[in-house]
Scaffold this motif. Structure first.
Motif, PDB file in Angstrom:
ATOM      1  N   ILE A  67     -12.544   3.162   5.907  1.00  0.00           N
ATOM      2  CA  ILE A  67     -11.777   4.004   5.022  1.00  0.00           C
ATOM      3  C   ILE A  67     -10.645   3.305   4.503  1.00  0.00           C
ATOM      4  N   THR A  68     -10.140   2.416   5.187  1.00  0.00           N
ATOM      5  CA  THR A  68      -9.019   1.614   4.674  1.00  0.00           C
ATOM      6  C   THR A  68      -9.266   0.596   3.572  1.00  0.00           C
ATOM      7  N   VAL A  69     -10.673  -0.052   3.818  1.00  0.00           N
ATOM      8  CA  VAL A  69     -11.123  -0.916   2.836  1.00  0.00           C
ATOM      9  C   VAL A  69     -11.512  -0.245   1.460  1.00  0.00           C
ATOM     10  N   SER A  70     -12.118   0.920   1.875  1.00  0.00           N
ATOM     11  CA  SER A  70     -12.701   1.888   0.443  1.00  0.00           C
ATOM     12  C   SER A  70     -11.297   2.210  -0.514  1.00  0.00           C
ATOM     13  N   ASN A  71     -10.586   2.742   0.285  1.00  0.00           N
ATOM     14  CA  ASN A  71      -9.267   3.198  -0.503  1.00  0.00           C
ATOM     15  C   ASN A  71      -8.639   1.854  -1.500  1.00  0.00           C
ATOM     16  N   PHE A  72      -8.462   0.755  -0.435  1.00  0.00           N
ATOM     17  CA  PHE A  72      -7.987  -0.576  -1.124  1.00  0.00           C
ATOM     18  C   PHE A  72      -8.848  -1.097  -2.131  1.00  0.00           C
ATOM     19  N   ARG A  73     -10.167  -1.053  -2.067  1.00  0.00           N
ATOM     20  CA  ARG A  73     -11.028  -1.605  -3.019  1.00  0.00           C
ATOM     21  C   ARG A  73     -10.871  -0.618  -4.152  1.00  0.00           C
ATOM     22  N   ALA A  74     -10.731   0.650  -4.209  1.00  0.00           N
ATOM     23  CA  ALA A  74     -10.394   1.533  -5.153  1.00  0.00           C
ATOM     24  C   ALA A  74      -9.256   1.395  -6.043  1.00  0.00           C
ATOM     25  N   ILE A  75      -8.187   1.247  -5.235  1.00  0.00           N
ATOM     26  CA  ILE A  75      -6.921   0.790  -5.986  1.00  0.00           C
ATOM     27  C   ILE A  75      -6.992  -0.536  -6.833  1.00  0.00           C
ATOM     28  N   CYS A  76      -7.748  -1.721  -6.261  1.00  0.00           N
ATOM     29  CA  CYS A  76      -7.830  -2.753  -6.972  1.00  0.00           C
ATOM     30  C   CYS A  76      -8.551  -2.280  -8.188  1.00  0.00           C
ATOM     31  N   ALA A  77      -9.675  -1.762  -7.887  1.00  0.00           N
ATOM     32  CA  ALA A  77     -10.891  -1.468  -9.193  1.00  0.00           C
ATOM     33  C   ALA A  77     -10.382  -0.718 -10.099  1.00  0.00           C
ATOM     34  N   SER A  78      -9.309   0.114  -9.883  1.00  0.00           N
ATOM     35  CA  SER A  78      -8.621   0.849 -11.093  1.00  0.00           C
ATOM     36  C   SER A  78      -7.517   0.199 -11.416  1.00  0.00           C
ATOM     37  N   ALA A  79      -7.169  -1.173 -11.237  1.00  0.00           N
ATOM     38  CA  ALA A  79      -5.957  -1.681 -11.591  1.00  0.00           C
ATOM     39  C   ALA A  79      -4.604  -0.891 -11.111  1.00  0.00           C
ATOM     40  N   SER A  80      -4.716  -0.251 -10.238  1.00  0.00           N
ATOM     41  CA  SER A  80      -3.406   0.517  -9.832  1.00  0.00           C
ATOM     42  C   SER A  80      -2.276  -0.499  -9.100  1.00  0.00           C
ATOM     43  N   TYR A  81      -2.584  -1.420  -8.623  1.00  0.00           N
ATOM     44  CA  TYR A  81      -1.709  -2.507  -8.296  1.00  0.00           C
ATOM     45  C   TYR A  81      -1.149  -3.357  -9.358  1.00  0.00           C
ATOM     46  N   ARG A  82      -1.603  -3.308 -10.639  1.00  0.00           N
ATOM     47  CA  ARG A  82      -1.220  -4.243 -11.560  1.00  0.00           C
ATOM     48  C   ARG A  82       0.509  -3.618 -11.783  1.00  0.00           C
ATOM     49  N   GLY A  83       1.352  -4.876 -12.034  1.00  0.00           N
ATOM     50  CA  GLY A  83       2.602  -4.283 -12.158  1.00  0.00           C
ATOM     51  C   GLY A  83       3.561  -4.346 -10.778  1.00  0.00           C
ATOM     52  N   SER A  84       2.673  -4.323  -9.747  1.00  0.00           N
ATOM     53  CA  SER A  84       3.507  -4.349  -8.436  1.00  0.00           C
ATOM     54  C   SER A  84       4.081  -5.438  -8.104  1.00  0.00           C
ATOM     55  N   LEU A  85       5.363  -5.241  -7.634  1.00  0.00           N
ATOM     56  CA  LEU A  85       6.273  -6.461  -7.279  1.00  0.00           C
ATOM     57  C   LEU A  85       6.132  -6.780  -5.958  1.00  0.00           C
ATOM     58  N   VAL A  86       6.287  -8.024  -5.543  1.00  0.00           N
ATOM     59  CA  VAL A  86       6.319  -8.510  -4.213  1.00  0.00           C
ATOM     60  C   VAL A  86       7.739  -8.263  -3.916  1.00  0.00           C
ATOM     61  N   HIS A  87       8.209  -7.312  -3.140  1.00  0.00           N
ATOM     62  CA  HIS A  87       9.337  -6.861  -3.110  1.00  0.00           C
ATOM     63  C   HIS A  87      10.079  -7.468  -1.701  1.00  0.00           C
ATOM     64  N   LYS A  88       9.304  -7.922  -0.691  1.00  0.00           N
ATOM     65  CA  LYS A  88       9.652  -8.287   0.560  1.00  0.00           C
ATOM     66  C   LYS A  88       9.080  -9.616   0.915  1.00  0.00           C
ATOM     67  N   LEU A  89       9.795 -10.572   1.441  1.00  0.00           N
ATOM     68  CA  LEU A  89       9.111 -12.015   1.715  1.00  0.00           C
ATOM     69  C   LEU A  89       9.930 -12.254   2.939  1.00  0.00           C
ATOM     70  N   LEU A  90       9.387 -12.777   4.007  1.00  0.00           N
ATOM     71  CA  LEU A  90      10.059 -13.121   5.244  1.00  0.00           C
ATOM     72  C   LEU A  90       9.265 -14.557   5.345  1.00  0.00           C
ATOM     73  N   PRO A  91      10.042 -15.529   5.080  1.00  0.00           N
ATOM     74  CA  PRO A  91       9.430 -17.131   5.349  1.00  0.00           C
ATOM     75  C   PRO A  91       8.728 -17.260   6.456  1.00  0.00           C
ATOM     76  N   GLY A  92       7.966 -17.991   6.398  1.00  0.00           N
ATOM     77  CA  GLY A  92       7.237 -18.362   7.687  1.00  0.00           C
ATOM     78  C   GLY A  92       6.358 -17.177   8.294  1.00  0.00           C
ATOM     79  N   GLN A  93       6.364 -16.258   7.661  1.00  0.00           N
ATOM     80  CA  GLN A  93       5.731 -15.016   8.364  1.00  0.00           C
ATOM     81  C   GLN A  93       4.834 -14.353   7.215  1.00  0.00           C
ATOM     82  N   PHE A  94       5.248 -13.337   6.218  1.00  0.00           N
ATOM     83  CA  PHE A  94       4.396 -12.521   5.538  1.00  0.00           C
ATOM     84  C   PHE A  94       5.118 -12.261   4.182  1.00  0.00           C
ATOM     85  N   PHE A  95       4.275 -11.502   3.291  1.00  0.00           N
ATOM     86  CA  PHE A  95       5.006 -11.052   2.147  1.00  0.00           C
ATOM     87  C   PHE A  95       4.685  -9.563   1.776  1.00  0.00           C
TER      88      PHE A  95
END
Length: 287
Positions: A100-128
């Protein structure tokens, strides 16, 4: 004349090999733990097979922080006039482990809904983190496309079995999610926030709180470049004041914290989509 009584002969000491056996027996558990430090129960699970692949193009927007930049819903970050491409990241998704998680994420990417999303958090040496929901496109907020399935895997313990062991791990952001409460109370709410570990080491603090559902197949150099950007970190005195404001229930404290760990350069997702391949199922070969 009676002779003096002789003392009884003393018993000979036990053979030394008996002592050696006792000592060896006592040392056996300790010695075996040194030889086999990881038991079968603590060994990490192998990486699942890849079932789908998606891509994301990351860019910089130098004009985002200019005071004369137009604001409002009409100012879409994806339309940045002076975008500087950083590169493409290809993710492989674990559709058999968390379908389910993969299906939703794939659908969000296929519809370009992440386009324009800001990388709003970055912890150096860990994750964004990216994919924050909202109506302010000028702030890099995004909305989910219609037709997503309600993700019951977020309450299924089996969905949290995979761990954040290596750089490039793709995870559904639950424990570190910072969507606004009014967004989460929407009956049609679907979690879109995701995180990517940047290395150099594992992130065990993310385990059991976020759902690992993929990994970086290509573009780890782009992830490393994003991780190298400086972030906003308030002074210790400001952090202490903020902790006190949280303690007394001042809601402004949480608003102030939303700017912490934000990259000082505007990194955003300039494009995204699904990659159609002949043989999607493959095992990632990562260092």
């Amino acid at each position: 004349m009676a002779t003096a009584a002789q003392p009884p002969p003393s018993l000979p000491p036990p053979p030394r090999h008996h002592q050696f056996r006792r000592r060896s027996f006592l040392l056996l558990p300790f010695t075996s733990s040194l030889l086999h430090p990881l038991s079968s129960s603590s060994a990490p699970l192998p990486s699942p097979p890849i079932t789908d692949r998606v891509y994301m193009d990351f860019s910089l927007c130098p004009s985002y922080l200019r005071p004369d930049r137009p604001l409002g819903a009409s100012s879409d970050l994806s339309l940045c006039p002076d975008a500087e491409p950083l590169g493409r990241v290809v993710f492989g998704l674990y559709g058999r482990s968390v379908p389910i998680t993969v299906s939703n994420f794939r659908a969000i990417c296929a519809s370009a809904s992440y386009r324009g999303s800001l990388v709003h958090k970055l912890l150096p040496g860990q994750f964004f983190v990216a994919g924050k929901q909202g109506l302010r496109r000028d702030k890099g907020e995004v909305r989910p496309p219609p037709g997503l399935v309600r993700n019951v895997e977020t309450v299924n313990p089996k969905a949290f079995e995979l761990k954040h062991l290596r750089p490039g791990t793709l995870s559904l952001c639950l424990g570190q999610n910072d969507d606004e409460d009014e967004i989460k109370l929407d009956p049609e709410y679907h979690n879109m926030e995701f995180l990517v570990t940047t290395g150099p080491g594992p992130c065990p603090q993310l385990d059991n709180e976020n759902i690992v559902f993929g990994t970086v197949l290509e573009g780890m150099d782009v992830v490393t470049a994003i991780a190298s950007f400086p972030t906003y970190r308030p002074a210790e005195r400001i952090r202490q004041f903020n902790d006190f404001a949280v303690f007394i229930g001042d809601e402004r404290a949480q608003v102030a914290r939303s700017t912490w760990d934000r990259p000082l350069k505007t990194v955003y997702i300039s494009d995204c989509g699904e990659l159609k391949v002949t043989k999607p199922e493959l095992t990632p070969s990562l260092p």
